[in-house]
Write a protein that holds these residues in place. Structure first.
Motif, PDB file in Angstrom:
ATOM      1  N   ILE A  57      61.375 -34.555  17.179  1.00 31.18           N
ATOM      2  CA  ILE A  57      59.924 -34.366  17.038  1.00 31.18           C
ATOM      3  C   ILE A  57      59.207 -35.713  17.112  1.00 31.18           C
ATOM      4  O   ILE A  57      58.168 -35.847  17.762  1.00 31.18           O
ATOM      5  CB  ILE A  57      59.611 -33.612  15.722  1.00 31.18           C
ATOM      6  CG1 ILE A  57      60.062 -32.152  15.855  1.00 31.18           C
ATOM      7  CG2 ILE A  57      58.124 -33.687  15.388  1.00 31.18           C
ATOM      8  CD1 ILE A  57      59.857 -31.305  14.618  1.00 31.18           C
ATOM      9  N   ARG A  58      59.786 -36.737  16.490  1.00 34.93           N
ATOM     10  CA  ARG A  58      59.165 -38.077  16.571  1.00 34.93           C
ATOM     11  C   ARG A  58      59.123 -38.561  18.025  1.00 34.93           C
ATOM     12  O   ARG A  58      58.144 -39.150  18.477  1.00 34.93           O
ATOM     13  CB  ARG A  58      59.942 -39.087  15.726  1.00 34.93           C
ATOM     14  CG  ARG A  58      59.615 -39.071  14.250  1.00 34.93           C
ATOM     15  CD  ARG A  58      60.359 -40.178  13.507  1.00 34.93           C
ATOM     16  NE  ARG A  58      59.740 -41.480  13.649  1.00 34.93           N
ATOM     17  CZ  ARG A  58      60.264 -42.517  14.279  1.00 34.93           C
ATOM     18  NH1 ARG A  58      61.441 -42.426  14.855  1.00 34.93           N
ATOM     19  NH2 ARG A  58      59.622 -43.662  14.346  1.00 34.93           N
TER      20      ARG A  58
ATOM     21  N   ASP B 156      55.616 -30.975  11.952  1.00 31.35           N
ATOM     22  CA  ASP B 156      54.894 -31.369  13.162  1.00 31.35           C
ATOM     23  C   ASP B 156      54.261 -32.742  12.998  1.00 31.35           C
ATOM     24  O   ASP B 156      54.074 -33.462  13.981  1.00 31.35           O
ATOM     25  CB  ASP B 156      53.823 -30.329  13.508  1.00 31.35           C
ATOM     26  CG  ASP B 156      54.404 -29.216  14.364  1.00 31.35           C
ATOM     27  OD1 ASP B 156      54.553 -29.439  15.566  1.00 31.35           O
ATOM     28  OD2 ASP B 156      54.749 -28.168  13.809  1.00 31.35           O
TER      29      ASP B 156
ATOM     30  N   PHE C 150      50.168 -33.667  23.771  1.00 29.68           N
ATOM     31  CA  PHE C 150      50.356 -35.052  23.329  1.00 29.68           C
ATOM     32  C   PHE C 150      51.747 -35.590  23.664  1.00 29.68           C
ATOM     33  O   PHE C 150      52.089 -36.695  23.278  1.00 29.68           O
ATOM     34  CB  PHE C 150      50.183 -35.174  21.814  1.00 29.68           C
ATOM     35  CG  PHE C 150      48.799 -34.850  21.307  1.00 29.68           C
ATOM     36  CD1 PHE C 150      47.703 -34.841  22.160  1.00 29.68           C
ATOM     37  CD2 PHE C 150      48.594 -34.581  19.960  1.00 29.68           C
ATOM     38  CE1 PHE C 150      46.433 -34.539  21.683  1.00 29.68           C
ATOM     39  CE2 PHE C 150      47.327 -34.283  19.477  1.00 29.68           C
ATOM     40  CZ  PHE C 150      46.245 -34.263  20.347  1.00 29.68           C
TER      41      PHE C 150
ATOM     42  N   HIS D  31      54.354 -39.666  13.465  1.00 27.47           N
ATOM     43  CA  HIS D  31      54.010 -40.126  14.813  1.00 27.47           C
ATOM     44  C   HIS D  31      53.064 -41.298  14.831  1.00 27.47           C
ATOM     45  O   HIS D  31      52.885 -41.932  15.867  1.00 27.47           O
ATOM     46  CB  HIS D  31      53.325 -38.997  15.605  1.00 27.47           C
ATOM     47  CG  HIS D  31      54.109 -37.746  15.649  1.00 27.47           C
ATOM     48  ND1 HIS D  31      55.219 -37.611  16.438  1.00 27.47           N
ATOM     49  CD2 HIS D  31      53.959 -36.574  14.999  1.00 27.47           C
ATOM     50  CE1 HIS D  31      55.724 -36.391  16.269  1.00 27.47           C
ATOM     51  NE2 HIS D  31      54.975 -35.756  15.395  1.00 27.47           N
TER      52      HIS D  31
ATOM     53  N   GLY E 285      56.714 -35.956  20.196  1.00 25.05           N
ATOM     54  CA  GLY E 285      55.372 -35.617  19.715  1.00 25.05           C
ATOM     55  C   GLY E 285      55.393 -34.283  19.001  1.00 25.05           C
ATOM     56  O   GLY E 285      56.368 -33.537  19.075  1.00 25.05           O
ATOM     57  N   PRO E 286      54.284 -33.952  18.283  1.00 27.36           N
ATOM     58  CA  PRO E 286      54.268 -32.692  17.529  1.00 27.36           C
ATOM     59  C   PRO E 286      54.409 -31.489  18.474  1.00 27.36           C
ATOM     60  O   PRO E 286      53.634 -31.367  19.416  1.00 27.36           O
ATOM     61  CB  PRO E 286      52.895 -32.684  16.844  1.00 27.36           C
ATOM     62  CG  PRO E 286      52.116 -33.804  17.435  1.00 27.36           C
ATOM     63  CD  PRO E 286      53.049 -34.715  18.155  1.00 27.36           C
ATOM     64  N   PRO E 287      55.373 -30.625  18.222  1.00 26.63           N
ATOM     65  CA  PRO E 287      55.583 -29.486  19.131  1.00 26.63           C
ATOM     66  C   PRO E 287      54.349 -28.594  19.269  1.00 26.63           C
ATOM     67  O   PRO E 287      54.165 -27.982  20.322  1.00 26.63           O
ATOM     68  CB  PRO E 287      56.728 -28.709  18.463  1.00 26.63           C
ATOM     69  CG  PRO E 287      57.419 -29.705  17.603  1.00 26.63           C
ATOM     70  CD  PRO E 287      56.401 -30.693  17.171  1.00 26.63           C
ATOM     71  N   ILE E 288      53.490 -28.558  18.239  1.00 31.38           N
ATOM     72  CA  ILE E 288      52.290 -27.724  18.380  1.00 31.38           C
ATOM     73  C   ILE E 288      51.282 -28.348  19.341  1.00 31.38           C
ATOM     74  O   ILE E 288      50.299 -27.717  19.694  1.00 31.38           O
ATOM     75  CB  ILE E 288      51.566 -27.483  17.036  1.00 31.38           C
ATOM     76  CG1 ILE E 288      51.393 -28.794  16.304  1.00 31.38           C
ATOM     77  CG2 ILE E 288      52.229 -26.415  16.224  1.00 31.38           C
ATOM     78  CD1 ILE E 288      50.211 -28.787  15.385  1.00 31.38           C
ATOM     79  N   HIS E 289      51.500 -29.607  19.689  1.00 34.34           N
ATOM     80  CA  HIS E 289      50.596 -30.258  20.648  1.00 34.34           C
ATOM     81  C   HIS E 289      51.381 -30.751  21.857  1.00 34.34           C
ATOM     82  O   HIS E 289      51.529 -31.952  22.057  1.00 34.34           O
ATOM     83  CB  HIS E 289      49.883 -31.443  19.985  1.00 34.34           C
ATOM     84  CG  HIS E 289      48.573 -31.089  19.383  1.00 34.34           C
ATOM     85  ND1 HIS E 289      47.489 -30.738  20.133  1.00 34.34           N
ATOM     86  CD2 HIS E 289      48.183 -31.014  18.095  1.00 34.34           C
ATOM     87  CE1 HIS E 289      46.475 -30.459  19.341  1.00 34.34           C
ATOM     88  NE2 HIS E 289      46.862 -30.619  18.092  1.00 34.34           N
TER      89      HIS E 289
END
Lengths: 556, 103
Positions: free
Chosen positions: B81-82, A419, B92, A50, B85-89
């Motif tokens: 995911i890119r 992630d 974001f 990211h 954004g990060p799935p855990i956040h």
């Protein structure tokens, strides 16, 4: 702790200015990404899924409160308000901007920190025992030797372009907490039969796609020869390590291909030519570094420690925390306190800027202003007076850092996975989170007892799954996440590599599989037997039978 | 031909971007230029290469996408995911995450 001298400081300051110039040229389009990549990696700056990622080195994991507050400030000012502690006792920031990276490095240099050699094919952060200097049965403080190696290895001109990255750990205790046998070079401080202190040198350990346990290349090395011997060993690796294939370039492959005896002979020949040269360590230099790690003025145990004892009887939550997260100290009246970064609220190893500030304050109040990072992604206060334990516990609890799970099943090592990571095959953090939730009952965790569960999101094994009593490896099967389970790995002094138990599990089924493994252990364990003991006694069959009833029925 | 989109990381801050209709780079999949034929690909590739040369973005590459309910979404899990954004956040997330993505 060690403080930079003028030379250390100048070197770091000059590097900041050099990188500032390189970044300016990159943003102006004067250099291409291919040209810039090796330059940014030399300063710990990756380009991840990211965003950029900056890995900040923390030599042997030791941080002053001044440094920790600076990291909090950087996380708040230049990133998204948090950082991530890694298995090399480093700190990663996940959202730094390239245009601000030179400012970050300049701020780090103000507190004697940098990100040099946290990436690239050179020496990575030198790690050591988080209980160094305070462990009860320690032979000698491993930080001293890690610092001596740090100075030798930083920007070493001959070894700036090794065939591959190179990881060194030092431990001074019979009980290994550094995963020393899974390092390119592992250094174990030993006492010989004459009572002299020196080093056992291990070589060729590692994880990744070819896990190997380090082998002894020298059973005992006198102290003054440490650097000359490392130089000889690195020289042979630098010349003979494979550069044709990235996956065969680590020293473990050279050890495997040559055999330990042949490598030993080559190293001894080289070493005999240089051992009494300029790298022989003068005693006054060893003393100069040792003095920087001299033990503090210990205080007499206070009568008030009884207060902590009383609270322990009155307050079960405090008692749990003392039993699980607090460890014996070599000095009467003191304790070693582990701060768990494995909470239900954040990924393993993550801390917010507010928590960093809070930890820095508490370290100043209760632990001589020092915090240590562990390779298991937790933190340690090494100098806590027993009389202060109750107050400290209350303060840590307020910060959300008093989860009493250190060494238990929810104290999971976990890589960032898909992630964040550009290399990952599958997500790992959500698996850790689901397992932590499944086993959230502390009584159950305590009943299960010591259990190391480690999760990697790809074969590079940053989550140390090979060394997990239970290891989980994420794999990508045609766009779907699957998880392969290994059992029986261990990263301590009796190291072993986990064995794949059977076909991989879907993301949906993997937590239930862990549950089955744990229940099997609980059903068959003998009195006082920890998970790994049971596994080593009975082998994989009982676990396999319960995990794959269809397969074992068919075979019967 | 499958639908494709150029993606890269922006040089100045590393953030994930997509080539837009107007030749700029956008964080929003809604604004991205969807490439459906050889001619469009050639033109987009020239634009992307220029952007890399001028250090606007680093290492642009093509990803496969599908159009569903008027929205473009990447096919590969990694690219989803890119993009989001990060799935855990989820805090974001750069754009609304379509329910069908499984994130």
């Amino acid at each position: 702790m060690y403080h930079y001298d003028e030379l250390d400081q100048r070197l770091v300051d000059e590097r900041v200015e050099q990188f500032r110039d390189q970044v300016t040229r990159r943003i102006a389009g004067e250099i291409t990404e291919d040209e810039f990549k090796p330059l940014r990696l030399m300063n710990g700056l990756y380009l991840q899924l990211h965003a950029y990622m900056l890995r900040i080195g923390i030599p042997y994991g030791v941080l002053s409160s001044v440094q920790l507050r600076k990291l909090a400030h950087i996380a708040r000012t230049y990133d998204r308000g948090y950082g991530h502690f890694t298995t090399r006792q480093c700190l990663q920031l996940n959202w730094p901007k390239l245009e601000e990276a030179p400012h970050i490095l300049a701020e780090l240099a103000e507190v004697q920190m940098h990100a040099i050699q946290t990436s690239g094919n050179s020496f990575r952060n030198i790690t050591a025992d988080q209980y160094a200097g305070v462990a009860a049965n320690e032979i000698e403080d491993s930080r001293i030797w890690a610092e001596i190696i740090r100075q030798w290895s930083l920007l070493h001109p001959e070894f700036s372009f090794l065939p591959r990255k190179f990881k060194i750990a030092v431990t001074g205790s019979p009980r290994d907490r550094t995963a020393v046998k899974f390092h390119d070079i592992g250094i174990v401080i030993r006492k010989n039969e004459k009572g002299e202190v020196g080093f056992e040198i291990l070589v060729g350990g590692g994880m990744g796609r070819t896990p190997m346990i380090g082998q002894t290349i020298r059973a005992f090395l006198p102290k003054k020869h440490l650097l000359s011997y490392l130089e000889a060993l690195l020289r042979i690796y630098n010349l003979m390590g494979r550069r044709d294939n990235k996956y065969k370039a680590r020293i473990k492959i050279l050890v495997f291909e040559l055999g330990i005896e042949e490598l030993q002979k080559l190293v001894e020949d080289e070493w005999n030519q240089i051992k009494d040269g300029p790298l022989a360590l003068p005693q006054d230099e060893i003393d100069r570094i040792s003095n920087q790690f001299a033990p503090p003025q210990w205080k007499k145990p206070q009568a008030a420690r009884l207060g902590a004892e009383v609270q322990r009887l009155k307050n079960p939550a405090f008692a749990d925390w003392v039993n699980v997260n607090v460890t014996g100290h070599k000095q009467p009246g003191y304790a070693i306190v582990n701060l768990s970064l494995k909470t239900l609220d954040a990924p393993p190893g993550d801390v917010t800027a507010e928590q960093m500030d809070g930890i820095a304050d508490l370290a100043e109040r209760y632990s001589l202003g020092e915090t240590r990072a562990t390779h298991e992604q937790n933190l340690v206060f090494a100098y806590v007076q027993e009389a202060d334990l109750y107050q400290l516990w209350r303060a840590l609890d307020e910060l959300g850092l008093a989860t009493p799970n250190v060494g238990l099943i929810s104290d999971i090592i976990c890589c960032p996975g898909l992630d964040y990571c550009a290399l990952a095959s599958a997500r790992s953090i959500p698996v850790a989170e689901r397992i932590s939730r499944r086993f959230r009952d502390l009584r159950r965790q305590n009943d299960i007892g010591g259990l190391k569960l480690k999760i990697s999101g790809c074969v590079n094994a940053c989550g140390h799954h090979h060394a997990g009593h239970i290891g989980i490896l994420g794999v990508d099967r045609q766009g779907e996440e699957f998880y392969q389970i290994t059992l029986g790995g261990s990263a301590d002094e009796n190291a072993s590599i986990g064995k794949i138990i059977g076909p991989a599990f879907s993301s949906e089924d993997v937590v239930e599989a862990v549950e089955t493994i744990v229940n099997t252990y609980v059903d068959i364990r003998e009195e006082g037997e920890a998970f790994l003991d049971t596994y080593r006694r009975v082998g994989e069959e009982p676990f396999k039978e319960r995990l794959y009833p269809e397969l074992t029925d068919a075979a019967a | 031909m499958v639908l494709q989109v150029f993606t890269a990381n922006r040089v100045c801050d590393g953030i994930v971007v997509f080539l837009a209709e107007d030749g700029n780079w956008t964080t929003s999949l809604e604004e991205c230029r969807v490439i459906g034929d050889g001619g469009a690909l050639k033109q987009a590739m020239a634009t992307a290469e220029k952007a890399a040369e001028y250090a606007v973005v680093a290492d642009p590459y093509l990803i496969d996408v599908i159009e569903e309910n008027d929205a473009i979404r990447p096919i590969r899990y990694r690219e989803r995911i890119r993009a989001y954004g990060p799935p855990i956040h989820p805090d974001f997330a750069k754009q609304a995450i379509p329910a069908a993505t499984g994130l």
